[in-house]
Design a protein around this motif. Structure first.
Motif, PDB file in Angstrom:
ATOM      1  N   PRO A  29      -1.699 -28.831  22.488  1.00 39.07           N
ATOM      2  CA  PRO A  29      -1.697 -27.408  22.708  1.00 39.07           C
ATOM      3  C   PRO A  29      -0.685 -26.667  21.978  1.00 39.07           C
ATOM      4  CG  PRO A  29      -1.984 -28.599  24.834  1.00 39.07           C
ATOM      5  CD  PRO A  29      -1.573 -29.567  23.815  1.00 39.07           C
ATOM      6  N   ARG A  30      -0.946 -25.444  21.469  1.00 37.96           N
ATOM      7  CA  ARG A  30       0.088 -24.538  20.859  1.00 37.96           C
ATOM      8  C   ARG A  30      -0.124 -23.201  21.580  1.00 37.96           C
ATOM      9  NH1 ARG A  30      -0.630 -24.573  14.768  1.00 37.96           N
ATOM     10  NH2 ARG A  30       1.407 -23.658  15.111  1.00 37.96           N
ATOM     11  N   CYS A  31       0.682 -22.526  21.133  1.00 38.86           N
ATOM     12  CA  CYS A  31       0.732 -20.796  21.550  1.00 38.86           C
ATOM     13  C   CYS A  31      -0.259 -19.978  20.931  1.00 38.86           C
ATOM     14  CB  CYS A  31       2.148 -20.168  21.542  1.00 38.86           C
ATOM     15  SG  CYS A  31       3.301 -21.154  22.551  1.00 38.86           S
ATOM     16  N   ILE A  32      -0.828 -18.910  21.388  1.00 44.70           N
ATOM     17  CA  ILE A  32      -1.814 -18.081  20.788  1.00 44.70           C
ATOM     18  C   ILE A  32      -1.251 -17.475  19.533  1.00 44.70           C
ATOM     19  CG2 ILE A  32      -3.757 -16.381  21.282  1.00 44.70           C
ATOM     20  CD1 ILE A  32      -2.873 -16.720  24.304  1.00 44.70           C
ATOM     21  N   HIS A  33       0.020 -16.817  19.711  1.00 46.29           N
ATOM     22  CA  HIS A  33       0.326 -16.257  18.559  1.00 46.29           C
ATOM     23  C   HIS A  33       0.848 -16.803  17.561  1.00 46.29           C
ATOM     24  CE1 HIS A  33       3.809 -17.126  21.148  1.00 46.29           C
ATOM     25  NE2 HIS A  33       4.694 -17.095  20.186  1.00 46.29           N
ATOM     26  N   GLU A  34       1.215 -18.021  17.465  1.00 45.85           N
ATOM     27  CA  GLU A  34       1.605 -19.067  16.466  1.00 45.85           C
ATOM     28  C   GLU A  34       0.189 -19.245  15.640  1.00 45.85           C
ATOM     29  OE1 GLU A  34       4.928 -21.803  18.732  1.00 45.85           O
ATOM     30  OE2 GLU A  34       2.829 -22.424  18.427  1.00 45.85           O
ATOM     31  N   VAL A  54       9.158 -20.498  23.524  1.00 47.19           N
ATOM     32  CA  VAL A  54       7.948 -20.334  24.097  1.00 47.19           C
ATOM     33  C   VAL A  54       7.286 -21.453  23.690  1.00 47.19           C
ATOM     34  CG1 VAL A  54       5.588 -19.062  24.100  1.00 47.19           C
ATOM     35  CG2 VAL A  54       7.753 -17.864  23.879  1.00 47.19           C
ATOM     36  N   ASN A  55       6.587 -21.956  24.842  1.00 39.90           N
ATOM     37  CA  ASN A  55       5.966 -22.843  24.595  1.00 39.90           C
ATOM     38  C   ASN A  55       4.208 -23.137  25.397  1.00 39.90           C
ATOM     39  OD1 ASN A  55       5.887 -24.273  27.849  1.00 39.90           O
ATOM     40  ND2 ASN A  55       8.118 -24.009  27.300  1.00 39.90           N
ATOM     41  N   PRO A  56       3.623 -24.049  25.305  1.00 39.32           N
ATOM     42  CA  PRO A  56       2.365 -23.962  25.510  1.00 39.32           C
ATOM     43  C   PRO A  56       2.159 -23.763  27.258  1.00 39.32           C
ATOM     44  CG  PRO A  56       2.317 -25.696  24.287  1.00 39.32           C
ATOM     45  CD  PRO A  56       3.793 -25.221  24.198  1.00 39.32           C
ATOM     46  N   ASP A  57       3.279 -24.168  28.114  1.00 41.73           N
ATOM     47  CA  ASP A  57       3.182 -23.570  29.322  1.00 41.73           C
ATOM     48  C   ASP A  57       3.687 -22.248  29.929  1.00 41.73           C
ATOM     49  OD1 ASP A  57       1.694 -26.240  30.242  1.00 41.73           O
ATOM     50  OD2 ASP A  57       3.857 -27.181  29.949  1.00 41.73           O
ATOM     51  N   THR A  58       4.051 -21.773  28.911  1.00 43.01           N
ATOM     52  CA  THR A  58       4.812 -20.312  29.346  1.00 43.01           C
ATOM     53  C   THR A  58       3.515 -19.305  29.522  1.00 43.01           C
ATOM     54  OG1 THR A  58       6.388 -20.398  27.481  1.00 43.01           O
ATOM     55  CG2 THR A  58       5.943 -18.523  28.165  1.00 43.01           C
ATOM     56  N   PRO A  59       3.686 -18.256  30.214  1.00 42.69           N
ATOM     57  CA  PRO A  59       2.352 -17.541  30.820  1.00 42.69           C
ATOM     58  C   PRO A  59       1.903 -16.748  29.640  1.00 42.69           C
ATOM     59  CG  PRO A  59       4.066 -17.666  32.524  1.00 42.69           C
ATOM     60  CD  PRO A  59       4.475 -18.531  31.595  1.00 42.69           C
ATOM     61  N   ALA A  60       0.938 -16.399  29.243  1.00 41.84           N
ATOM     62  CA  ALA A  60       0.497 -15.653  28.216  1.00 41.84           C
ATOM     63  C   ALA A  60       0.018 -14.246  28.920  1.00 41.84           C
ATOM     64  CB  ALA A  60      -0.760 -16.398  27.582  1.00 41.84           C
ATOM     65  N   TYR A  61      -0.764 -14.249  29.992  1.00 43.92           N
ATOM     66  CA  TYR A  61      -1.248 -13.143  30.379  1.00 43.92           C
ATOM     67  C   TYR A  61      -1.447 -13.367  31.857  1.00 43.92           C
ATOM     68  CZ  TYR A  61      -6.212 -15.054  30.667  1.00 43.92           C
ATOM     69  OH  TYR A  61      -7.073 -15.644  30.962  1.00 43.92           O
ATOM     70  N   VAL A  62      -1.459 -12.211  32.816  1.00 45.09           N
ATOM     71  CA  VAL A  62      -1.674 -12.239  34.254  1.00 45.09           C
ATOM     72  C   VAL A  62      -2.994 -11.279  34.232  1.00 45.09           C
ATOM     73  CG1 VAL A  62      -0.870 -11.620  36.507  1.00 45.09           C
ATOM     74  CG2 VAL A  62       0.611 -12.390  34.702  1.00 45.09           C
ATOM     75  N   CYS A  63      -3.915 -11.791  34.996  1.00 44.19           N
ATOM     76  CA  CYS A  63      -5.122 -11.046  35.315  1.00 44.19           C
ATOM     77  C   CYS A  63      -5.399 -10.911  37.025  1.00 44.19           C
ATOM     78  CB  CYS A  63      -6.200 -11.724  34.577  1.00 44.19           C
ATOM     79  SG  CYS A  63      -7.927 -10.929  34.865  1.00 44.19           S
ATOM     80  N   HIS A  80      -0.405 -20.195  27.848  1.00 43.55           N
ATOM     81  CA  HIS A  80      -0.901 -20.400  26.640  1.00 43.55           C
ATOM     82  C   HIS A  80      -1.927 -21.700  26.523  1.00 43.55           C
ATOM     83  CE1 HIS A  80       1.493 -17.482  24.223  1.00 43.55           C
ATOM     84  NE2 HIS A  80       2.107 -17.515  25.160  1.00 43.55           N
ATOM     85  N   ARG A  81      -1.349 -22.798  27.260  1.00 40.64           N
ATOM     86  CA  ARG A  81      -2.344 -23.947  26.982  1.00 40.64           C
ATOM     87  C   ARG A  81      -3.823 -23.837  27.473  1.00 40.64           C
ATOM     88  NH1 ARG A  81      -0.583 -29.441  27.993  1.00 40.64           N
ATOM     89  NH2 ARG A  81       1.508 -28.459  28.154  1.00 40.64           N
ATOM     90  N   HIS A 117      -9.645 -23.256  20.905  1.00 46.09           N
ATOM     91  CA  HIS A 117      -9.326 -24.073  19.729  1.00 46.09           C
ATOM     92  C   HIS A 117     -10.533 -25.252  19.505  1.00 46.09           C
ATOM     93  CE1 HIS A 117      -7.400 -26.645  16.838  1.00 46.09           C
ATOM     94  NE2 HIS A 117      -7.353 -27.697  17.423  1.00 46.09           N
ATOM     95  N   ALA A 118     -11.386 -25.219  18.485  1.00 44.95           N
ATOM     96  CA  ALA A 118     -12.465 -25.984  18.092  1.00 44.95           C
ATOM     97  C   ALA A 118     -13.318 -26.484  19.272  1.00 44.95           C
ATOM     98  CB  ALA A 118     -11.724 -27.432  17.919  1.00 44.95           C
ATOM     99  N   PRO A 119     -13.983 -25.500  19.649  1.00 46.12           N
ATOM    100  CA  PRO A 119     -14.892 -25.577  20.873  1.00 46.12           C
ATOM    101  C   PRO A 119     -16.495 -25.902  20.439  1.00 46.12           C
ATOM    102  CG  PRO A 119     -15.012 -23.320  20.177  1.00 46.12           C
ATOM    103  CD  PRO A 119     -13.618 -23.892  19.470  1.00 46.12           C
ATOM    104  N   SER A 120     -16.744 -27.111  21.294  1.00 45.23           N
ATOM    105  CA  SER A 120     -17.942 -27.589  20.894  1.00 45.23           C
ATOM    106  C   SER A 120     -19.360 -27.054  21.391  1.00 45.23           C
ATOM    107  CB  SER A 120     -18.144 -29.088  21.335  1.00 45.23           C
ATOM    108  OG  SER A 120     -17.826 -29.136  22.826  1.00 45.23           O
ATOM    109  N   TRP A 121     -18.732 -25.915  22.341  1.00 45.83           N
ATOM    110  CA  TRP A 121     -19.908 -25.203  23.011  1.00 45.83           C
ATOM    111  C   TRP A 121     -20.442 -24.053  22.031  1.00 45.83           C
ATOM    112  CZ3 TRP A 121     -18.089 -20.385  24.326  1.00 45.83           C
ATOM    113  CH2 TRP A 121     -16.815 -20.283  24.452  1.00 45.83           C
ATOM    114  N   ILE A 122     -19.522 -23.525  20.984  1.00 52.13           N
ATOM    115  CA  ILE A 122     -20.013 -22.267  20.114  1.00 52.13           C
ATOM    116  C   ILE A 122     -19.515 -23.128  18.834  1.00 52.13           C
ATOM    117  CG2 ILE A 122     -17.966 -21.455  20.811  1.00 52.13           C
ATOM    118  CD1 ILE A 122     -19.129 -18.570  20.395  1.00 52.13           C
ATOM    119  N   ASP A 123     -20.651 -22.439  17.885  1.00 47.53           N
ATOM    120  CA  ASP A 123     -20.402 -22.963  16.568  1.00 47.53           C
ATOM    121  C   ASP A 123     -19.843 -21.486  15.935  1.00 47.53           C
ATOM    122  OD1 ASP A 123     -20.076 -23.707  13.934  1.00 47.53           O
ATOM    123  OD2 ASP A 123     -22.195 -23.508  13.691  1.00 47.53           O
TER     124      ASP A 123
END
Length: 607
Positions: A4-9, A141-150, A166-167, A174-180
């Motif tokens: 996993p990586r961060c969105i902004h990266e 910031v790492n993949p476990d850092t909060p990205a948003y609150v909904c 972010h994770r 990232h690379a979803p198989s359910w949508i091309d």
């Protein structure tokens, strides 16, 4: 799944690859990837200067705009987590969220500054002052850092902030198989930023160098025709529609979907007939029914197809990449395929928990009971009912907390809604429960019929009920079907059942209305109206055809005893089920002067 990586990266790397491509536009206003990267960098410096780091919550109160996308990107770059407040929400709701989240920093403009009153530091996005120079290292910031609150009210009505790292977003985009996702796709951002589907709409295209076309301002009163025109004008190829909006678009503006390559819908139970209609019209189209609670980051499972299906319900598919699903009983044991249980979802999409609510987090987010799950894995209890089908897909059966008992049978109102949506002329349907005077639960259905003349509504509602009586079990037939031009949608585009009025219903019997002609009949009609919840009752209307039953009959006879001091046997309403019959029976219990005197006496009693 990849590391996993961060969105902004991911966004920054994409901006370096395609700096001159259009990243986002709203009409003629647009930013390239280079411009979005630079503008968000500037805002990130201002936020870091205000002390934002390590997943601190930053409140955002802006209309949907190019500047809003700059703000969200800048918050992530600063190491913060964005929390969107919709300026159109009621002031008290916004105040509750602000008190709960305890955010120190907000971003607003002149028109929305009032929304964040009370926040210590408010950055005005319209300020043109140069951003502070970068000083010191960028906050870790790492993949476990909060990205948003909904914030979501769930089934309790109490807003709770779902903290998403972010994770979880990485696993979605990232690379979803359910949508091309293809290089020339155009995504359309239509849902509220406070609705978690916006995560898919915004970040999926921006980490791939695609164009993100923004819908209208969240305050715009956009009708369907304007929305259809906008979809065509922007040459949208990937579109998400909430269930309520999907049904409307397919019914009224199917032609607007001609350019859509991949259509996604969800958020509620989909009508199979509407899905078949759109797939038949556009055989080239890929369709996805996406299911998932906010607590599992937008989608937990997806059913993606290119072919028509004759199934009675639209499946919700299988877990997406990085996710798991289980159907468990009350003891957290898996139920066999085909049996109904509660749906639990797990994997990398599970949220951190509820903001500042450790008790609620512990209740809904639990350790994954699967012995094969990695150490520390958690699952989220959705509160939804489902079962595994023979083909390995999930069949969604609605909310556990919406299930009701009707005449001893368990009923899921969504099943009745689907039956109504199959009927010609029905564009939307919502089924609610009402309690009658005897405490018995009844189903009340609302259907939307669009342009049908209001004069036709009563007859149409009656005919719908007759059709259901011929096709479904008696306990699934609504007590009454109320016809409307439209059924309202909430700000997230879902059917707003809470706004449907708890009103007396019109009479729904086959015979012609005969008005009361005496004071006694008028009083009896009023008593029946109150007990049955029926707006107008005629003297020839049958008590049981109006929705009466044995318990309600007992309540009604007790009310007649209190009113007239006459004790009637329990079988009275079965033998004399109309007001005309009952009035005659009441006369029989009076002393025996002349008929005229008896009528006069009873009439005097009820006046």
């Amino acid at each position: 799944m990849d590391t996993p990586r961060c969105i902004h990266e991911l966004f920054v790397e994409q901006a370096a690859r395609t700096p001159n491509a259009t990243a986002v536009n709203q009409g003629s206003r647009s930013l390239t990837y280079r411009e979005l990267d630079h503008a968000s960098d500037a805002l990130a410096r201002r936020l870091r200067a205000a002390g934002i780091a390590n997943g601190d919550v930053v409140v955002v109160a802006l209309e949907r705009s190019v500047e809003l996308i700059v703000t969200l990107t800048g918050i992530l770059k600063a190491g913060g987590a964005y929390l969107y407040l919709d300026p159109a929400e009621p002031a008290e709701q916004l105040s509750r969220i602000l008190r709960d989240c305890t955010a120190r920093v907000a971003v607003a403009d002149a028109s929305t500054r009032h929304v964040v009153d009370g926040v210590a530091t408010v950055l005005n996005l319209e300020e043109t002052a140069e951003a502070p120079a970068a000083t010191g290292p960028v906050p870790a910031v790492n993949p476990d850092t909060p990205a948003y609150v909904c914030y979501t009210s769930g089934s309790t009505g109490e807003p709770k902030g779902v903290v998403v790292p972010h994770r979880a977003v990485f696993r979605l985009i990232h690379a979803p198989s359910w949508i091309d996702v293809q290089d020339d796709d155009v995504f359309f951002q239509l849902t509220r930023i406070g609705f978690d589907v916006s995560t898919f709409e915004i970040w999926m295209p921006l980490v791939r160098g695609l164009r993100l076309a923004l819908g209208p301002s969240v305050h715009a009163d956009l009708d369907l025709a304007e929305l259809a025109d906008m979809i065509r004008a922007e040459a949208v190829t990937v579109l998400w529609l909430t269930t309520g909006l999907f049904h409307k678009i397919v019914t009224h503006h199917l032609d607007s979907l001609a350019g859509i390559r991949h259509l996604l819908a969800g958020g509620d139970v989909l009508s199979p007939e509407h899905v078949r209609r759109v797939m038949a019209a556009y055989p080239h189209m890929v369709f996805t029914n996406g299911y998932g609670p906010t607590e599992n980051t937008t989608f937990s499972t997806c059913w993606t197809t290119r072919t028509l299906s004759s199934a009675p319900r639209v499946p919700i598919g299988v877990p997406i990449d990085g996710s798991t699903a289980a159907i468990l009983d009350d003891n957290l044991r898996p139920v066999p395929p085909g049996e109904i249980g509660e749906l639990w979802v797990g994997g990398h999409g599970v949220a951190t928990g509820y903001l500042n609510r450790p008790g609620a987090t512990a209740q809904r987010f639990v350790a994954d009971p699967d012995p094969a799950a990695p150490p520390g894995s958690r699952m989220y209890r959705t509160g939804d009912l489902a079962r595994w089908c023979e083909d390995g897909t999930l069949d969604f059966l609605g909310r556990a907390d919406r299930q009701v008992k009707i005449r001893g049978y368990r009923v899921e109102p969504s099943v009745v809604e689907l039956e109504l949506l199959r009927q010609p002329g029905v564009e939307q349907a919502a089924v609610l429960t009402r309690t009658d005077g005897a405490g018995d639960t009844r189903l009340v259905a609302y259907v939307a019929v669009g342009q049908m003349s209001p004069e036709e509504w009563p007859a149409f509602g009656t005919s719908l009920r007759e059709r259901l009586q011929a096709t479904v079990a008696p306990h699934l037939v609504p007590w009454v079907i109320l016809v409307r031009a439209e059924i309202p949608l909430n700000p997230n585009g879902k059917v707003d059942r809470s706004s449907l009025p708890a009103e007396k219903v019109p009479r729904n019997v086959w015979n012609e209305y005969v008005a009361p002609s005496t004071a006694l009949e008028q009083r009896l009609a009023a008593i029946w109206s109150e007990a049955l919840g029926v707006d107008t009752v005629g003297v020839e209307d049958n008590f049981f055809e109006l929705g009466g039953h044995s318990l309600l009959a007992a309540e009604l006879l007790a009310a007649l005893h209190d009113e007239f001091d006459i004790a009637l046997p329990a079988r009275t309403l079965y033998l004399r089920p109309t007001i005309a019959d009952l009035a005659e029976k009441l006369h029989e219990h009076e002393p025996q002067p002349s008929t005229a005197d008896r009528e006069e006496t009873l009439d005097a009693t009820v006046q």
